[in-house]
Write a protein that holds these residues in place. Structure first.
Motif, short mmCIF file in Angstrom:
data_model
loop_
_atom_site.label_atom_id
_atom_site.label_comp_id
_atom_site.label_asym_id
_atom_site.label_seq_id
_atom_site.Cartn_x
_atom_site.Cartn_y
_atom_site.Cartn_z
N VAL A 107 37.66 -20.16 24.88
CA VAL A 107 38.28 -20.64 23.82
C VAL A 107 37.53 -20.22 22.93
CG1 VAL A 107 36.60 -23.21 22.95
CG2 VAL A 107 37.43 -23.17 25.18
N LEU A 108 36.03 -19.13 22.80
CA LEU A 108 35.06 -19.11 21.84
C LEU A 108 35.47 -17.53 21.93
CD1 LEU A 108 31.72 -20.27 22.76
CD2 LEU A 108 32.96 -21.15 21.27
N ASN A 109 36.96 -17.50 22.04
CA ASN A 109 37.59 -16.44 21.52
C ASN A 109 38.53 -16.45 19.97
OD1 ASN A 109 37.88 -13.95 23.41
ND2 ASN A 109 39.78 -15.29 24.02
N SER A 110 37.68 -17.49 19.95
CA SER A 110 38.15 -17.94 19.20
C SER A 110 36.93 -18.55 17.55
CB SER A 110 40.01 -19.56 18.23
OG SER A 110 40.79 -19.27 18.18
N ARG A 111 36.88 -18.08 16.89
CA ARG A 111 35.19 -18.07 16.30
C ARG A 111 35.57 -20.24 16.05
NH1 ARG A 111 33.95 -14.44 10.87
NH2 ARG A 111 34.60 -13.76 12.72
N PRO A 112 34.44 -20.65 16.38
CA PRO A 112 34.02 -22.01 15.87
C PRO A 112 34.40 -22.56 14.41
CG PRO A 112 32.48 -20.99 17.26
CD PRO A 112 33.48 -20.59 16.72
N PRO A 158 35.68 -32.38 30.17
CA PRO A 158 36.73 -31.38 30.40
C PRO A 158 37.98 -31.39 29.78
CG PRO A 158 35.16 -31.91 32.00
CD PRO A 158 34.46 -32.47 30.11
N ALA A 159 38.32 -32.66 28.86
CA ALA A 159 39.71 -33.01 28.12
C ALA A 159 39.36 -31.99 27.16
CB ALA A 159 39.45 -34.30 27.93
N LYS A 160 38.59 -31.85 26.40
CA LYS A 160 38.30 -31.40 25.24
C LYS A 160 38.76 -29.94 25.31
CE LYS A 160 35.12 -32.56 22.24
NZ LYS A 160 33.61 -32.44 21.86
N LEU A 161 38.45 -29.11 26.47
CA LEU A 161 38.42 -28.02 26.60
C LEU A 161 39.82 -27.43 27.01
CD1 LEU A 161 34.96 -27.29 29.04
CD2 LEU A 161 35.08 -26.56 26.81
N LEU A 194 41.88 -24.88 25.17
CA LEU A 194 42.57 -23.33 26.15
C LEU A 194 44.22 -23.87 25.83
CD1 LEU A 194 41.13 -23.80 29.60
CD2 LEU A 194 40.43 -22.66 27.43
N ILE A 195 44.46 -25.10 24.98
CA ILE A 195 46.22 -24.86 24.69
C ILE A 195 46.03 -24.40 22.95
CG2 ILE A 195 47.78 -26.61 23.82
CD1 ILE A 195 46.80 -28.26 26.07
N TYR A 196 45.23 -24.64 22.17
CA TYR A 196 45.39 -24.04 21.41
C TYR A 196 44.72 -22.37 21.27
CZ TYR A 196 42.91 -22.51 16.78
OH TYR A 196 42.87 -22.02 15.56
N GLN A 197 44.53 -22.01 21.96
CA GLN A 197 43.74 -20.44 22.27
C GLN A 197 45.48 -19.59 22.90
OE1 GLN A 197 41.73 -18.51 21.48
NE2 GLN A 197 40.45 -20.26 21.13
#
Length: 213
Positions: free
Chosen positions: A128-133, A170-173, A177-180
């Protein structure tokens, strides 16, 4: 983080500081007169596994020692009338422009998590944190109102934390991951544009992305 995205963040943040700097000054004065110091709520968040930063927001709640975790019904009494306005309009998040300028955050990305969440789910957050927050993101756009409704029914800190861990996180993660997997300049602009529309119109419904083709 792509260089083009960082350039966009810097240019857009500097552009917004011209009109919004006056707004932040007025809000700071009102908060100082109404609530006193501190004006800002500064909290540790993670920008990558093992790398933390201080996220800035305008303070919207009465101070309480030992405060932690998500905001549920048990904290609502602490939100000031002016704080409700700041949260509803998202003005409380304007100080994050300085986080963007410092390189801690981007305009679009996963919301910056608490250290405890990253330590509890290290494998997922390493992706998830491969992208900057971000100030906003796909999970924020899709799930924010639903999360608010879930936590609004929690009457204690323990119930809020349990609901957040069991239902919200869990839903947000999954959405993060879809965003990633699908992140692109086009998606970022779509998220940013729909966030602006929701803030302006104060709608509660989720936006729908048009199908391709």
């Amino acid at each position: 983080m792509p260089a083009s995205k960082r350039v966009f963040d810097l240019c857009f943040a500097l552009f917004l500081l011209i009109p919004l700097g006056l707004v932040m000054l007025v809000v700071s004065v009102v908060l100082l007169l109404k609530q006193g110091r501190p004006i800002f709520y500064a909290a540790e968040r993670m920008r990558a596994p093992g790398r933390s930063f201080t996220q800035l927001k305008f303070r919207t709640m009465l101070r309480q020692d030992g405060d932690f975790g998500a905001t549920g019904a048990h904290k609502h009494w602490r939100i000031t009338p002016f704080g409700h306005f700041l949260r509803r309009s998202r003005i409380d998040e304007l100080p994050q422009l300085f986080n963007i300028l410092r390189g801690d955050m981007s305009f679009v990305g996963p919301r910056p998590p608490l250290r405890e969440y990253v330590e509890r789910f290290p494998a997922i957050y390493s992706q998830v944190l491969n992208s900057r927050p971000g100030v906003t993101g796909l999970a924020t756009l899709i799930y924010h109102r639903h999360e608010d409704r879930i936590l609004a029914s929690c009457q204690s800190a323990e119930a809020t934390e349990a609901a957040y861990y069991r239902r919200c996180l869990p839903a947000k993660l999954k959405i993060d991951l879809i965003y990633q997997r699908h992140r692109s300049t086009g998606m970022d602009l779509w998220i940013l544009w729909n966030t602006i529309k929701i803030v302006i119109s104060r709608r509660d419904e989720r936006p729908r992305r048009r199908g391709r083709g």
